[in-house]
Write a protein that holds these residues in place. Structure first.
Motif, PDB file in Angstrom:
ATOM      1  N   GLY A 176     -37.807  -4.546 -32.542  1.00  0.00           N
ATOM      2  CA  GLY A 176     -37.824  -4.826 -31.115  1.00  0.00           C
ATOM      3  C   GLY A 176     -37.009  -3.882 -30.264  1.00  0.00           C
ATOM      4  O   GLY A 176     -36.870  -4.084 -29.057  1.00  0.00           O
ATOM      5  N   LEU A 177     -36.462  -2.848 -30.881  1.00  0.00           N
ATOM      6  CA  LEU A 177     -35.616  -1.889 -30.176  1.00  0.00           C
ATOM      7  C   LEU A 177     -36.412  -0.661 -29.739  1.00  0.00           C
ATOM      8  O   LEU A 177     -37.521  -0.416 -30.221  1.00  0.00           O
ATOM      9  CB  LEU A 177     -34.465  -1.447 -31.079  1.00  0.00           C
ATOM     10  N   HIS A 178     -35.810   0.100 -28.827  1.00  0.00           N
ATOM     11  CA  HIS A 178     -36.413   1.360 -28.403  1.00  0.00           C
ATOM     12  C   HIS A 178     -35.392   2.475 -28.552  1.00  0.00           C
ATOM     13  O   HIS A 178     -34.193   2.230 -28.726  1.00  0.00           O
ATOM     14  CB  HIS A 178     -36.902   1.270 -26.960  1.00  0.00           C
ATOM     15  N   THR A 179     -35.874   3.694 -28.453  1.00  0.00           N
ATOM     16  CA  THR A 179     -35.035   4.870 -28.655  1.00  0.00           C
ATOM     17  C   THR A 179     -35.412   5.964 -27.654  1.00  0.00           C
ATOM     18  O   THR A 179     -36.446   5.889 -27.000  1.00  0.00           O
ATOM     19  CB  THR A 179     -35.222   5.445 -30.071  1.00  0.00           C
ATOM     20  N   CYS A 180     -34.566   6.975 -27.606  1.00  0.00           N
ATOM     21  CA  CYS A 180     -34.903   8.210 -26.899  1.00  0.00           C
ATOM     22  C   CYS A 180     -34.254   9.363 -27.653  1.00  0.00           C
ATOM     23  O   CYS A 180     -33.024   9.511 -27.622  1.00  0.00           O
ATOM     24  CB  CYS A 180     -34.409   8.188 -25.455  1.00  0.00           C
ATOM     25  N   PRO A 181     -35.037  10.173 -28.368  1.00  0.00           N
ATOM     26  CA  PRO A 181     -34.467  11.343 -29.038  1.00  0.00           C
ATOM     27  C   PRO A 181     -34.111  12.380 -27.984  1.00  0.00           C
ATOM     28  O   PRO A 181     -34.870  12.597 -27.037  1.00  0.00           O
ATOM     29  CB  PRO A 181     -35.604  11.813 -29.948  1.00  0.00           C
ATOM     30  N   GLN A 182     -32.962  13.049 -28.129  1.00  0.00           N
ATOM     31  CA  GLN A 182     -32.462  13.899 -27.055  1.00  0.00           C
ATOM     32  C   GLN A 182     -31.937  15.239 -27.568  1.00  0.00           C
ATOM     33  O   GLN A 182     -30.858  15.315 -28.162  1.00  0.00           O
ATOM     34  CB  GLN A 182     -31.332  13.176 -26.313  1.00  0.00           C
ATOM     35  N   ALA A 183     -32.690  16.295 -27.289  1.00  0.00           N
ATOM     36  CA  ALA A 183     -32.216  17.641 -27.581  1.00  0.00           C
ATOM     37  C   ALA A 183     -31.229  18.110 -26.517  1.00  0.00           C
ATOM     38  O   ALA A 183     -30.539  19.114 -26.716  1.00  0.00           O
ATOM     39  CB  ALA A 183     -33.394  18.604 -27.657  1.00  0.00           C
ATOM     40  N   LEU A 212     -30.219   4.413 -28.531  1.00  0.00           N
ATOM     41  CA  LEU A 212     -30.800   3.277 -29.257  1.00  0.00           C
ATOM     42  C   LEU A 212     -30.364   1.984 -28.605  1.00  0.00           C
ATOM     43  O   LEU A 212     -29.165   1.778 -28.347  1.00  0.00           O
ATOM     44  CB  LEU A 212     -30.342   3.301 -30.720  1.00  0.00           C
ATOM     45  N   GLY A 213     -31.309   1.125 -28.326  1.00  0.00           N
ATOM     46  CA  GLY A 213     -30.954  -0.166 -27.745  1.00  0.00           C
ATOM     47  C   GLY A 213     -32.180  -0.948 -27.313  1.00  0.00           C
ATOM     48  O   GLY A 213     -33.306  -0.682 -27.739  1.00  0.00           O
ATOM     49  N   TRP A 214     -31.936  -1.922 -26.449  1.00  0.00           N
ATOM     50  CA  TRP A 214     -33.003  -2.786 -25.936  1.00  0.00           C
ATOM     51  C   TRP A 214     -33.475  -2.195 -24.603  1.00  0.00           C
ATOM     52  O   TRP A 214     -32.710  -2.078 -23.661  1.00  0.00           O
ATOM     53  CB  TRP A 214     -32.495  -4.206 -25.742  1.00  0.00           C
ATOM     54  N   ALA A 215     -34.729  -1.810 -24.525  1.00  0.00           N
ATOM     55  CA  ALA A 215     -35.250  -1.175 -23.317  1.00  0.00           C
ATOM     56  C   ALA A 215     -35.266  -2.151 -22.146  1.00  0.00           C
ATOM     57  O   ALA A 215     -35.548  -3.346 -22.310  1.00  0.00           O
ATOM     58  CB  ALA A 215     -36.657  -0.646 -23.566  1.00  0.00           C
ATOM     59  N   ASP A 216     -34.943  -1.646 -20.972  1.00  0.00           N
ATOM     60  CA  ASP A 216     -35.033  -2.432 -19.743  1.00  0.00           C
ATOM     61  C   ASP A 216     -36.490  -2.408 -19.294  1.00  0.00           C
ATOM     62  O   ASP A 216     -36.974  -1.406 -18.765  1.00  0.00           O
ATOM     63  CB  ASP A 216     -34.126  -1.824 -18.672  1.00  0.00           C
ATOM     64  N   GLU A 217     -37.199  -3.499 -19.501  1.00  0.00           N
ATOM     65  CA  GLU A 217     -38.627  -3.549 -19.212  1.00  0.00           C
ATOM     66  C   GLU A 217     -38.921  -3.555 -17.720  1.00  0.00           C
ATOM     67  O   GLU A 217     -40.058  -3.327 -17.303  1.00  0.00           O
ATOM     68  CB  GLU A 217     -39.257  -4.778 -19.880  1.00  0.00           C
ATOM     69  N   THR A 218     -37.910  -3.798 -16.888  1.00  0.00           N
ATOM     70  CA  THR A 218     -38.117  -3.829 -15.435  1.00  0.00           C
ATOM     71  C   THR A 218     -37.911  -2.456 -14.796  1.00  0.00           C
ATOM     72  O   THR A 218     -38.242  -2.265 -13.627  1.00  0.00           O
ATOM     73  CB  THR A 218     -37.162  -4.829 -14.758  1.00  0.00           C
TER      74      THR A 218
END
Length: 242
Positions: A181-188, A215-221
């Protein structure tokens, strides 16, 4: 506890695997909700099964939470602001390796522009609004408010093939995160500040920064999380040879 057989294990719900892959995207706004350590460990436990040439397993992971995360954010944001005020300072922060090409050509340049202006357009940032662009870029160095920041390093002695192995490891982390249920953002984006990051995380002189990840819980709003990049159809990048 017995280890499941890799050769005989059956995937009972392949649709869930597909959904975890297809729903992965680079989230750019997170909730302050903490992520339990056991959840992070579970993700890494799965990801460590990633393939690597001759089983070299080139990954090293640093997990930043709480005070360690905040301290790194403060240091890198200060450096980022200093470069914005005096661009000549950028030469003090060279990247250890070229993530992007030195010269852009089509179709890659076209896709890059489409991605950048699509994102800025959604955020209401017009061409030439440098202060707003700087502030949005700096969101990278705040981990987009995610409670967990991950830093990935590799031994400098290893070759380019190990970076390919690393990509599969990172993808496994992102897919395993989706399964929970988590989301991510890989960051160069962090790579330009490796001279700050590496000492902060306690990496040795033999280590090179590969990238960071939120890494965490995405803000769906958050409107920014409704930005989804297009993908080329299979037919455009596949040749069938009979």
């Amino acid at each position: 506890m017995s280890t499941p057989s890799q050769v005989s294990t059956r995937i009972e719900d392949p649709g869930s695997v597909d959904d975890a892959i297809a729903s992965r995207f680079s989230a750019r706004a997170f909730l302050p909700r903490p992520v339990p350590r056991e959840t992070i460990e579970g993700i890494l436990e799965v990801a460590r099964r990633s393939p690597s040439g001759t089983n070299t397993q080139p990954w090293r992971v640093y997990v930043l939470q709480g005070a360690s995360r905040e301290a790194l954010v403060a240091q890198v944001c200060a450096a980022h602001d200093a470069i914005y005020a005096d661009p000549s300072l950028a030469q003090e922060y060279p990247e250890d390796w070229d993530y992007y090409p030195r010269q852009w050509v089509s179709p890659y340049l076209d896709r890059r522009r489409e991605n950048g202006w699509g994102l800025y357009g959604l955020l209401g940032i017009a061409r030439g609004e440098k202060d707003k662009m700087h502030a949005q870029h700096q969101r990278n160095f705040r981990f987009f408010d995610a409670p967990v920041g991950l830093m990935f390093t590799i031994d400098r002695v290893l070759g380019r093939g190990s970076l390919m192995d690393y990509g599969m490891f990172l993808q496994n982390i992102m897919v395993a995160a989706r399964a929970r249920g988590l989301h991510t953002c890989p960051q160069a984006a962090w790579n330009g500040f490796s001279r700050i990051v590496l000492p902060h995380i306690g990496a040795g002189p033999d280590e090179m920064l590969v990238c960071g990840m939120s890494l965490g819980w995405a803000d769906e709003t958050a409107p920014v999380n409704h930005f989804h990049t297009p993908r080329e159809p299979v037919a455009s990048f596949t040749r069938w040879l009979d």
